[in-house]
Design an enzyme around this catalytic site. Structure first.
Site, PDB file in Angstrom:
ATOM      1  N   HIS A  48       1.146  -1.374  -0.361  1.00 18.45           N
ATOM      2  CA  HIS A  48      -0.235  -0.225  -0.339  1.00 18.45           C
ATOM      3  C   HIS A  48       0.859   1.265  -0.158  1.00 18.45           C
ATOM      4  O   HIS A  48       1.798   1.012   0.675  1.00 18.45           O
ATOM      5  CB  HIS A  48      -1.441  -0.261   1.560  1.00 18.45           C
ATOM      6  CG  HIS A  48      -1.415   1.498   1.657  1.00 18.45           C
ATOM      7  ND1 HIS A  48      -2.943   1.346   1.009  1.00 18.45           N
ATOM      8  CD2 HIS A  48      -1.760   2.812   1.959  1.00 18.45           C
ATOM      9  CE1 HIS A  48      -3.203   3.013   0.941  1.00 18.45           C
ATOM     10  NE2 HIS A  48      -2.587   2.918   1.766  1.00 18.45           N
ATOM     11  N   ARG A  56     -14.568  12.202   6.314  1.00 14.43           N
ATOM     12  CA  ARG A  56     -13.122  13.133   7.055  1.00 14.43           C
ATOM     13  C   ARG A  56     -13.418  14.086   6.001  1.00 14.43           C
ATOM     14  O   ARG A  56     -12.649  15.057   6.223  1.00 14.43           O
ATOM     15  CB  ARG A  56     -11.774  12.143   7.122  1.00 14.43           C
ATOM     16  CG  ARG A  56     -11.743  11.007   8.121  1.00 14.43           C
ATOM     17  CD  ARG A  56     -11.358  10.235   8.394  1.00 14.43           C
ATOM     18  NE  ARG A  56      -9.752  10.052   8.319  1.00 14.43           N
ATOM     19  CZ  ARG A  56      -9.209   9.936   7.596  1.00 14.43           C
ATOM     20  NH1 ARG A  56      -9.708   8.358   6.944  1.00 14.43           N
ATOM     21  NH2 ARG A  56      -7.779   9.881   7.314  1.00 14.43           N
ATOM     22  N   ASP A  70     -15.420   2.424   7.233  1.00 10.46           N
ATOM     23  CA  ASP A  70     -14.094   3.352   6.869  1.00 10.46           C
ATOM     24  C   ASP A  70     -14.753   4.084   5.422  1.00 10.46           C
ATOM     25  O   ASP A  70     -14.225   4.930   5.436  1.00 10.46           O
ATOM     26  CB  ASP A  70     -12.971   2.437   5.877  1.00 10.46           C
ATOM     27  CG  ASP A  70     -12.104   3.118   5.775  1.00 10.46           C
ATOM     28  OD1 ASP A  70     -11.561   4.339   6.033  1.00 10.46           O
ATOM     29  OD2 ASP A  70     -11.198   3.390   4.320  1.00 10.46           O
ATOM     30  N   SER A  73      -7.881   3.828   8.758  1.00  9.77           N
ATOM     31  CA  SER A  73      -8.397   3.628   7.217  1.00  9.77           C
ATOM     32  C   SER A  73      -7.838   2.204   7.078  1.00  9.77           C
ATOM     33  O   SER A  73      -8.462   1.335   6.035  1.00  9.77           O
ATOM     34  CB  SER A  73      -8.595   4.583   7.006  1.00  9.77           C
ATOM     35  OG  SER A  73      -9.076   4.820   5.888  1.00  9.77           O
ATOM     36  N   LYS A 111      -8.610  -2.085   6.188  1.00 12.43           N
ATOM     37  CA  LYS A 111      -9.220  -2.506   4.479  1.00 12.43           C
ATOM     38  C   LYS A 111      -8.111  -3.730   4.612  1.00 12.43           C
ATOM     39  O   LYS A 111      -7.939  -4.653   3.703  1.00 12.43           O
ATOM     40  CB  LYS A 111      -9.362  -1.293   2.844  1.00 12.43           C
ATOM     41  CG  LYS A 111     -10.282  -0.459   3.669  1.00 12.43           C
ATOM     42  CD  LYS A 111     -10.085   0.347   1.957  1.00 12.43           C
ATOM     43  CE  LYS A 111      -8.884   1.483   2.610  1.00 12.43           C
ATOM     44  NZ  LYS A 111      -9.228   2.740   2.233  1.00 12.43           N
TER      45      LYS A 111
END
Length: 428
Positions: free
Chosen positions: A85, A171, A164, A186, A190
């Site tokens: 990620h 947000r 999320d 967040s 995931k």
């Protein structure tokens, strides 16, 4: 589940208190179901931004977000899994060559990716510039593709951490995006729900990154690594430089073309360096570090996986990529050495040309983007091309040019340039 009251939870955090496991479980569940209103969750998010959360609170918050939806399970695959990620940058096309490369080394890569918002590009937007390619896969299709091809890049389903999805949108419009506990939970809710065995985080630092300074980036990396370990996922993070954009192109089709160059054994040195660094971390996490990924770029096997991966999602890897209808060349104003190229300036220019979106529902142009013809340290000559701007709409060039103003420096001929490290630090 014990009933709580939204105002009681808000006040506890507003006054600097710790939230109990029960309060966290209840508020996430109630918000997902619509019992807690957006304005109440916005108030709680602001209290978290201002007063923070400890490790137990963040871990429980993440678990509650995972519990709001389904968990995927890849334990039935014939090979281990690893995922990456990135916190988002400019010209950050690394996922595209990385997923097939790691798969070519014997590790399955279930890469659930997103779309771009603002100056950071989205992996799915880039891949959708390939004719026919589709982002939406069922869980069965995803599992079958991981078994047969070894890599999949697709959109996350609606049932993966739905809390999320709802909180992320909130947000975005309430000034609470920067809260490290909320960023970390967040991302990690995931990734843990996705069910990967090993996870490598690419935490960007610099002008074009979400985190502008190393201390904040390290805090985010340490928080996410701790969450991964608490959940039993082998997790490491690399802090990588995003003051200069990656490669020589930012956009959609132009980044796909550059990724294919990397898979062909060429491509810009920085893109190759970061792809290999992340691949080695993913392979080590999955217990397959005896394989050198550089060999798989050289022998063409990573390219074979790329083509199979694109075909499996109905794309044509051999089709011509879209080209923008209009282009505008920016020439170097003087002769010398390019000493700075600001990632944020380039990212904003690409966004304004149509490569990105201001709101989630906005369309993107496949051919839009910025190509730069020199990187910091390179010689440039007055009057020769420095940037090429690409868009289907020539009226976009004016604002893109304004974004680039002040976004680069040219030193006198003979100026020495000392490049900083691309990988700044490692957190494990």
């Amino acid at each position: 589940m014990t009933q709580h009251d939204a105002v009681e939870v808000i006040i506890a955090k507003r006054d600097g208190g710790e939230l109990s496991d029960g309060q966290i479980d209840w508020v996430i569940d109630a918000y997902t179901k619509g019992v807690v209103a957006d304005e109440q969750m916005a108030s709680l998010a602001m209290a978290i931004l201002l007063n923070g959360m400890n490790r137990r609170e963040i871990a429980r918050w993440t678990e509650a977000m995972i519990a709001s939806g389904e968990r995927m399970d890849f334990s039935g695959l014939s090979r281990p899994t690893a995922d990456k990620h990135s916190t988002g940058g400019v010209g950050d096309k690394i996922t595209l060559p990385l997923a097939p490369l790691v798969a070519a080394c014997g590790v399955a890569v279930p890469q659930l990716s997103g779309r771009g918002l603002g100056h950071t590009g989205g992996t799915l937007d880039k891949l959708e510039s390939i004719p026919g390619w589709r982002a939406a896969l069922s869980n069965t299709e995803m599992f079958d593709q991981l078994e047969s091809v070894g890599a999949v890049i697709c959109a996350a389903g609606d049932q993966l951490a739905p809390a999320d999805k709802k909180l992320y949108a909130l947000r975005d419009v309430t000034g609470t995006v920067e809260a490290i506990p909320l960023i970390a939970s967040s991302i990690m809710s995931k990734k843990i729900a996705e069910g990967t065995g090993a996870l490598v985080l690419d935490v960007k630092v610099g002008t074009g990154a979400f985190m502008k300074d190393v201390a904040r980036a390290r805090e985010l990396a340490e928080t996410m690594v701790a969450l991964g370990k608490d959940a039993g996922v082998h997790t490491v993070a690399l802090l990588t430089d995003m003051s200069t954009p990656l490669g020589l192109a930012a956009g959609n089709a132009v980044e796909v073309a550059e990724s294919v160059e990397v898979l062909s054994g060429g491509g810009p040195a920085d893109v190759v360096e970061l792809t290999l660094a992340l691949a080695r971390e993913m392979l080590a996490g999955a217990g397959r570090d005896a394989v050198d990924p550089a060999d798989r770029l050289a022998d063409g096997s990573a390219m074979d996986v790329w083509k199979a991966m694109i075909r499996a999602q109905d794309g044509d890897p051999d089709a011509a990529l879209p080209v923008a209808r209009e282009s505008h060349v920016v020439t170097a104003p003087s002769t010398g050495v390019l000493t700075r190229l600001d990632a944020m300036a380039v990212g904003l220019a690409a966004w304004r040309l149509g490569a990105g979106r201001a709101r989630k529902e906005d369309p993107v142009q496949a051919g839009a983007g910025v190509v730069w013809h020199a990187r910091p340290g390179d010689q440039v000559r007055e009057g020769e091309p420095l940037f090429t701007l690409l868009s289907d709409d020539e009226t976009r060039f004016t604002r893109a040019l304004a974004s680039l103003q002040g976004g680069y420096d040219i030193g006198a001929p003979g100026t020495t340039y000392e490049p900083g490290a691309l990988v700044i630090d490692r957190v494990s």
